[in-house]
Structures are given as C-alpha cells and as structure tokens.
Design a protein around this motif. Structure first.
Motif, PDB file in Angstrom:
ATOM      1  N   THR A  61       0.864  -1.174   0.000  1.00 63.50           N
ATOM      2  CA  THR A  61       0.000   0.000   0.000  1.00 63.50           C
ATOM      3  C   THR A  61       0.901   1.224   0.000  1.00 63.50           C
ATOM      4  OG1 THR A  61      -1.666  -1.206   1.256  1.00 63.50           O
ATOM      5  CG2 THR A  61      -1.849   1.171   1.250  1.00 63.50           C
ATOM      6  N   VAL A  62       0.503   2.264  -0.729  1.00 60.65           N
ATOM      7  CA  VAL A  62       1.278   3.503  -0.781  1.00 60.65           C
ATOM      8  C   VAL A  62       0.416   4.630  -0.229  1.00 60.65           C
ATOM      9  CG1 VAL A  62       2.378   5.192  -2.298  1.00 60.65           C
ATOM     10  CG2 VAL A  62       2.674   2.777  -2.735  1.00 60.65           C
ATOM     11  N   LYS A  63       1.008   5.396   0.683  1.00 62.96           N
ATOM     12  CA  LYS A  63       0.337   6.543   1.282  1.00 62.96           C
ATOM     13  C   LYS A  63       1.043   7.805   0.803  1.00 62.96           C
ATOM     14  CE  LYS A  63      -0.962   8.334   5.821  1.00 62.96           C
ATOM     15  NZ  LYS A  63      -0.853   8.071   7.272  1.00 62.96           N
ATOM     16  N   ILE A  64       0.272   8.698   0.168  1.00 65.25           N
ATOM     17  CA  ILE A  64       0.808   9.958  -0.339  1.00 65.25           C
ATOM     18  C   ILE A  64       0.250  11.063   0.554  1.00 65.25           C
ATOM     19  CG2 ILE A  64       0.928  11.539  -2.300  1.00 65.25           C
ATOM     20  CD1 ILE A  64      -0.062   8.073  -3.083  1.00 65.25           C
ATOM     21  N   GLU A  65       1.130  11.867   1.150  1.00 65.86           N
ATOM     22  CA  GLU A  65       0.690  12.960   2.010  1.00 65.86           C
ATOM     23  C   GLU A  65       1.184  14.281   1.438  1.00 65.86           C
ATOM     24  OE1 GLU A  65       0.370  11.555   6.450  1.00 65.86           O
ATOM     25  OE2 GLU A  65       2.353  11.011   5.642  1.00 65.86           O
ATOM     26  N   GLY A  66       0.373  15.312   1.620  1.00 69.75           N
ATOM     27  CA  GLY A  66       0.734  16.628   1.121  1.00 69.75           C
ATOM     28  C   GLY A  66      -0.406  17.602   1.303  1.00 69.75           C
ATOM     29  N   THR A  67      -0.437  18.618   0.448  1.00 71.08           N
ATOM     30  CA  THR A  67      -1.510  19.608   0.481  1.00 71.08           C
ATOM     31  C   THR A  67      -2.081  19.768  -0.922  1.00 71.08           C
ATOM     32  OG1 THR A  67       0.094  21.388   0.165  1.00 71.08           O
ATOM     33  CG2 THR A  67      -0.529  20.884   2.434  1.00 71.08           C
ATOM     34  N   HIS A  68      -3.345  20.080  -0.968  1.00 74.82           N
ATOM     35  CA  HIS A  68      -4.054  20.293  -2.235  1.00 74.82           C
ATOM     36  C   HIS A  68      -3.903  19.090  -3.185  1.00 74.82           C
ATOM     37  CE1 HIS A  68      -4.550  24.373  -0.832  1.00 74.82           C
ATOM     38  NE2 HIS A  68      -3.235  24.496  -0.730  1.00 74.82           N
ATOM     39  N   LEU A  69      -3.899  17.878  -2.620  1.00 76.30           N
ATOM     40  CA  LEU A  69      -3.755  16.681  -3.459  1.00 76.30           C
ATOM     41  C   LEU A  69      -5.046  16.413  -4.214  1.00 76.30           C
ATOM     42  CD1 LEU A  69      -1.930  14.259  -0.976  1.00 76.30           C
ATOM     43  CD2 LEU A  69      -0.912  15.723  -2.732  1.00 76.30           C
ATOM     44  N   THR A  70      -4.906  16.135  -5.490  1.00 73.35           N
ATOM     45  CA  THR A  70      -6.052  15.758  -6.312  1.00 73.35           C
ATOM     46  C   THR A  70      -5.650  14.606  -7.226  1.00 73.35           C
ATOM     47  OG1 THR A  70      -5.462  17.401  -7.988  1.00 73.35           O
ATOM     48  CG2 THR A  70      -7.110  18.055  -6.387  1.00 73.35           C
ATOM     49  N   ILE A  71      -6.629  13.832  -7.590  1.00 75.44           N
ATOM     50  CA  ILE A  71      -6.416  12.797  -8.589  1.00 75.44           C
ATOM     51  C   ILE A  71      -6.789  13.425  -9.926  1.00 75.44           C
ATOM     52  CG2 ILE A  71      -7.135  10.523  -9.415  1.00 75.44           C
ATOM     53  CD1 ILE A  71      -7.585   9.739  -6.474  1.00 75.44           C
ATOM     54  N   ALA A  72      -5.779  13.743 -10.709  1.00 72.77           N
ATOM     55  CA  ALA A  72      -5.992  14.429 -11.985  1.00 72.77           C
ATOM     56  C   ALA A  72      -6.719  13.515 -12.964  1.00 72.77           C
ATOM     57  CB  ALA A  72      -4.666  14.899 -12.564  1.00 72.77           C
ATOM     58  N   GLU A  78      -3.373   3.151 -14.595  1.00 72.14           N
ATOM     59  CA  GLU A  78      -2.540   4.203 -14.033  1.00 72.14           C
ATOM     60  C   GLU A  78      -3.366   5.297 -13.393  1.00 72.14           C
ATOM     61  OE1 GLU A  78      -0.082   5.919 -17.055  1.00 72.14           O
ATOM     62  OE2 GLU A  78      -1.745   6.854 -18.068  1.00 72.14           O
ATOM     63  N   ILE A  79      -2.683   6.033 -12.532  1.00 68.07           N
ATOM     64  CA  ILE A  79      -3.319   7.141 -11.822  1.00 68.07           C
ATOM     65  C   ILE A  79      -2.314   8.296 -11.760  1.00 68.07           C
ATOM     66  CG2 ILE A  79      -2.578   6.227  -9.576  1.00 68.07           C
ATOM     67  CD1 ILE A  79      -5.205   7.278  -8.416  1.00 68.07           C
ATOM     68  N   LYS A  80      -2.820   9.520 -11.850  1.00 66.51           N
ATOM     69  CA  LYS A  80      -1.963  10.707 -11.757  1.00 66.51           C
ATOM     70  C   LYS A  80      -2.458  11.548 -10.588  1.00 66.51           C
ATOM     71  CE  LYS A  80      -0.557  14.925 -14.140  1.00 66.51           C
ATOM     72  NZ  LYS A  80      -0.750  15.737 -15.354  1.00 66.51           N
ATOM     73  N   ILE A  81      -1.556  11.807  -9.651  1.00 65.07           N
ATOM     74  CA  ILE A  81      -1.864  12.610  -8.474  1.00 65.07           C
ATOM     75  C   ILE A  81      -1.072  13.906  -8.579  1.00 65.07           C
ATOM     76  CG2 ILE A  81      -1.669  12.729  -5.953  1.00 65.07           C
ATOM     77  CD1 ILE A  81      -1.905   9.598  -6.049  1.00 65.07           C
ATOM     78  N   THR A  82      -1.761  15.027  -8.344  1.00 59.06           N
ATOM     79  CA  THR A  82      -1.098  16.335  -8.392  1.00 59.06           C
ATOM     80  C   THR A  82      -1.329  17.061  -7.069  1.00 59.06           C
ATOM     81  OG1 THR A  82      -3.029  17.389  -9.380  1.00 59.06           O
ATOM     82  CG2 THR A  82      -1.370  16.540 -10.898  1.00 59.06           C
ATOM     83  N   GLY A  83      -0.570  18.107  -6.857  1.00 56.48           N
ATOM     84  CA  GLY A  83      -0.648  18.896  -5.633  1.00 56.48           C
ATOM     85  C   GLY A  83       0.762  19.080  -5.097  1.00 56.48           C
ATOM     86  N   HIS A  84       0.866  19.443  -3.831  1.00 55.94           N
ATOM     87  CA  HIS A  84       2.178  19.554  -3.194  1.00 55.94           C
ATOM     88  C   HIS A  84       2.400  18.275  -2.394  1.00 55.94           C
ATOM     89  CE1 HIS A  84       5.727  21.385  -1.509  1.00 55.94           C
ATOM     90  NE2 HIS A  84       5.339  20.949  -0.328  1.00 55.94           N
TER      91      HIS A  84
END
Length: 91
Positions: A61-72, A78-84
C-alpha cells in the motif's frame, strides 16, 4: 534465484528478458518534483482526501501525504496525483 524466478512463469519471463513491471505487474511510481506522481499497475484507491491519498498495490500500500492533493485522472492501469506532495510511504 529470487522467489519470483522460482516459478515456471518467473523463469520464462527471465529467460525471455521481459521487464519485471510487465511480467509481474509490479507498480511503477514516477514523480515530477513534488507536484506530480504517476502510479502504474495499481489496484484501487483506498482513501482520497486533499491531504492524504492511499493507493492499494498488488503486494503493498502507498500513502501519499501533502496539500491540495487531487487525482488528476485515473484508469484501470494508471493514476496521476497532483498537488504539493510532502511524502510517499510504503505501508
């Protein structure tokens, strides 16, 4: 021999020199700085918030943490995640 090459399929894939991501559907993570993350060969989205996204892979499992994360965008492969993006952690 690695555990994956102990199987007939593993030995065939290795002898044919098939890339591991294709042969075993291993996930591929590609980051562009701290603003984009592409993940290939994922299973499903487990959690989706603007500060945390959790993605289920075949064997982890992968956990992505940040701010303003969105799934573009996302599709079956495949999946594209954007944000900080502040951190990417394997659980």
């Amino acid at each position: 021999m690695s555990p994956k090459t102990d199987t007939l399929a593993g030995r065939i894939a290795e002898s044919l020199q098939i890339p591991k991501d294709l042969a075993y559907r291993e996930p591929i993570l590609t980051m562009t700085g701290q603003r984009e993350l592409f993940i290939e060969n994922y299973k499903c989205i487990r959690q989706y918030q603007t500060t945390c996204i959790v993605i289920l892979m075949k064997q982890s499992t992968v956990k992505i943490e940040g701010t303003h994360l969105t799934i573009a965008y996302y599709n079956r492969e495949e999946i594209k995640i954007t944000g900080h993006i502040c951190s990417v952690t394997f659980l």
